[in-house]
Design a protein around this motif. Structure first.
Motif, PDB file in Angstrom:
ATOM      1  N   ARG A 223      -8.425  35.163  18.586  1.00 35.58           N
ATOM      2  CA  ARG A 223      -8.755  33.796  18.201  1.00 35.58           C
ATOM      3  C   ARG A 223      -8.180  33.541  16.821  1.00 35.58           C
ATOM      4  N   THR A 224      -7.858  32.290  16.550  1.00 33.01           N
ATOM      5  CA  THR A 224      -7.404  31.948  15.204  1.00 33.01           C
ATOM      6  C   THR A 224      -8.578  32.075  14.237  1.00 33.01           C
ATOM      7  N   VAL A 225      -8.396  32.898  13.222  1.00 33.63           N
ATOM      8  CA  VAL A 225      -9.439  33.144  12.223  1.00 33.63           C
ATOM      9  C   VAL A 225      -8.959  32.562  10.898  1.00 33.63           C
ATOM     10  N   ARG A 226      -9.789  31.716  10.291  1.00 33.02           N
ATOM     11  CA  ARG A 226      -9.355  31.058   9.050  1.00 33.02           C
ATOM     12  C   ARG A 226     -10.187  31.470   7.842  1.00 33.02           C
ATOM     13  N   GLU A 227     -11.247  32.264   8.085  1.00 34.54           N
ATOM     14  CA  GLU A 227     -12.069  32.768   6.973  1.00 34.54           C
ATOM     15  C   GLU A 227     -12.151  34.281   7.087  1.00 34.54           C
TER      16      GLU A 227
ATOM     17  N   GLU B  78      -6.586  26.300   2.384  1.00 35.23           N
ATOM     18  CA  GLU B  78      -5.417  26.867   3.043  1.00 35.23           C
ATOM     19  C   GLU B  78      -5.770  28.283   3.517  1.00 35.23           C
ATOM     20  N   PRO B  79      -5.816  28.509   4.849  1.00 35.55           N
ATOM     21  CA  PRO B  79      -6.233  29.835   5.324  1.00 35.55           C
ATOM     22  C   PRO B  79      -5.366  30.967   4.779  1.00 35.55           C
ATOM     23  N   LEU B  80      -4.087  30.686   4.542  1.00 30.71           N
ATOM     24  CA  LEU B  80      -3.211  31.767   4.059  1.00 30.71           C
ATOM     25  C   LEU B  80      -3.631  32.241   2.668  1.00 30.71           C
TER      26      LEU B  80
ATOM     27  N   SER C 282      -6.603  36.896  12.672  1.00 27.61           N
ATOM     28  CA  SER C 282      -5.301  36.409  12.218  1.00 27.61           C
ATOM     29  C   SER C 282      -5.227  34.908  12.391  1.00 27.61           C
ATOM     30  N   CYS C 283      -4.366  34.297  11.594  1.00 24.73           N
ATOM     31  CA  CYS C 283      -4.107  32.866  11.712  1.00 24.73           C
ATOM     32  C   CYS C 283      -2.601  32.655  11.554  1.00 24.73           C
ATOM     33  N   TRP C 284      -1.985  32.204  12.597  1.00 17.29           N
ATOM     34  CA  TRP C 284      -0.534  31.941  12.560  1.00 17.29           C
ATOM     35  C   TRP C 284      -0.353  30.484  12.169  1.00 17.29           C
ATOM     36  N   VAL C 285       0.168  30.251  10.996  1.00 22.22           N
ATOM     37  CA  VAL C 285       0.391  28.866  10.555  1.00 22.22           C
ATOM     38  C   VAL C 285       1.884  28.635  10.383  1.00 22.22           C
ATOM     39  N   SER C 286       2.235  27.380  10.483  1.00 24.64           N
ATOM     40  CA  SER C 286       3.643  27.047  10.645  1.00 24.64           C
ATOM     41  C   SER C 286       4.400  26.870   9.337  1.00 24.64           C
ATOM     42  N   SER C 287       3.685  26.839   8.183  1.00 20.37           N
ATOM     43  CA  SER C 287       4.285  26.307   6.954  1.00 20.37           C
ATOM     44  C   SER C 287       5.684  26.832   6.613  1.00 20.37           C
TER      45      SER C 287
END
Ligand SMILES: Cc1cc2nc3c(=O)[nH]c(=O)nc-3n(C[C@H](O)[C@H](O)[C@H](O)COP(=O)(O)O)c2cc1C
Length: 429
Positions: free
Chosen positions: A242-246, A320-322, A376-381
């Motif tokens: 799952r996308t994890v942001r914290e 920003e999750p990153l 994990s969180c895969w972001v596009s930036s």
């Protein structure tokens, strides 16, 4: 019989139906006053739970939800889960047999603590030093049929480590650790009844296993996650991502990241190529440099779009999750194997082939991280400012950053995934 080692297992009769608040040590001492030093009491968790008020009114599925911390496998209505104790078993050990209709029996909150209290209670009443096991019935993934295992223990060595001892040919044993507490629980199950009658047995003749100290308890039998080769059922592993942001502040094991990248490298790709590269940003300096430079590039883009400074500030101030991830991985496409065509249409298709292969590799990476217990969180930036990202990280010009993956230990379990009906996403012909 020859004079070899042996032991006996005897069911304890005459125990009443156990009610909430019952003094189990007193009931057992009364039913078995002949208990002696070195005996091992094996007590079915069900009566421990009942005595501790863990037989509660309610729905089985809701009780499983409340008791579990992680879904390991699901097949139809059957759920194998990890409980708060770290046990992995069907239905979180929630039981509806041998309890009043409308009630469910939950495992004891702290089965090792229950075993310790029982041991102290027996010592207080009968003056004897016994070992205690709290047992529960579990299935085994590759074996038909259930056996009893130790979920709680006190006053005995739960494991016997044979490693380093010579085998019968004088070679040192390398991996054998006997799960003594589980073996005793299983032996006791042979004489205890599955119906309410006889939930306690006494093992006699193995006094060498009984210790003065309460010892590490049955918790010692729980395999640490890092050694768990089967963390998820094979059908459940994809849903575990799952996308994890914290994230927590706990550091990420570099060896786990290497294993996940190894999994990424098994993805399908065109022309038998391996078009994947990964920049792993372990140092805070590298992460900050990348994120600060990307922020500056984003602000420039937004200014170019005509946004006011206040609007830009509002947009870029969003969490920003990153920034919150203790490690970043920048997956890069290295499409040197791409063919060149004389026309734009085929060149664009060729590029898309490699981009989808990158997606497959990143999905492998994320799933493998989930198997390692990492969120994990895969972001596009980075895809929107490739030059900036390349420059910030000093990457070669033919590495195309394809987003960035924040990695860390999830701060909280992911919410339930909304159900999606495959029929709504497919056509069959
Ligand atoms: C190419 C790509 C780019 C994404 N970019 C972002 C992003 O910029 N920020 C973010 O929070 N999530 C981002 N996501 C994650 C999605 O929001 C997430 O996958 C979606 O909400 C579904 O949730 P799940 O991953 O837990 O199934 C991105 C996902 C992909 C595949």
């Amino acid at each position: 019989m020859s004079g070899g080692a042996g032991f006996s297992v005897t069911a304890v009769g005459g125990l009443p139906e156990v009610q909430a608040g019952a003094d189990l040590a007193a009931l057992i001492a009364a039913a078995e006053p002949g208990l002696a030093d070195g005996d091992i009491l094996v007590v079915t968790s069900k009566i421990v739970s009942k005595a501790e008020g863990r037989a509660v009114r309610g729905d089985r599925e809701a009780a499983i939800d409340a008791e579990m911390v992680r879904l390991v496998a699901r097949r139809g209505p059957t759920r194998i889960v990890e409980t708060r104790h770290g046990l992995v078993l069907a239905a979180a050990g929630v039981d509806v047999s041998n309890t009043e209709p409308g009630t469910v029996v939950l495992l004891p909150t702290d089965p090792d603590g229950s075993a310790r209290r029982l041991r102290a209670g027996v010592r207080q009443r009968l003056g004897v030093r016994v070992g205690v096991i709290v047992s529960d019935t579990m299935g085994r993934p590759w074996r038909t049929g259930q056996t009893d295992t130790a979920v709680g223990a006190a006053g005995l060595r739960p494991l016997r480590d044979h490693r380093g001892h010579p085998d019968s040919f004088g070679m040192p044993l390398e991996v054998t650790i006997a799960a003594v507490a589980d073996e005793l629980a299983a032996a006791a199950d042979l004489v205890k009844g599955k119906t309410a009658g006889t939930p306690v047995a006494v093992v006699r003749g193995l006094a060498g296993l009984v210790t003065d100290a309460d010892g590490p308890g049955a918790r010692a039998l729980i395999r640490p996650p890092a050694d768990d080769m089967f963390r998820f059922g094979s059908a459940d592993v994809l849903a575990a991502r799952r996308t994890v942001r914290e994230f927590t502040a706990a550091p990420v094991d570099p060896a786990a990241v290497r294993r996940a990248i190894a999994a990424a490298l098994t993805a399908p790709a065109p022309h038998h190529s391996t078009p994947w590269r990964f920049a792993v940003l372990e140092s805070p300096e590298a992460r900050t440099r990348l994120l600060d430079d990307m922020l500056a590039a984003w602000v420039t883009d937004l200014r170019g779009d005509g946004f006011t400074p206040e609007q830009i500030d509002r947009r870029t101030r969003r969490g920003e999750p990153l920034r919150r991830a203790p490690l970043l991985i920048v997956p890069c496409l290295h499409a040197e194997a791409a063919h060149t065509y004389p026309d734009q249409r085929r060149n664009a298709s060729e590029r898309e082939m490699f981009v989808v292969a990158m997606g497959a590799a990143v999905q492998n990476l994320l799933v493998a991280l989930a198997v390692e217990g990492l969120g994990s969180c895969w972001v596009s930036s980075t895809m929107f400012c490739r030059e900036t990202a390349r420059a910030a990280l000093g990457l070669p010009g033919d590495w195309d950053p394809m987003g960035a993956v924040g990695v860390g230990h999830p701060a909280a379990p992911a919410p339930d995934r909304p159900p999606r009906d495959p029929a709504a996403f497919m056509v069959t012909m």
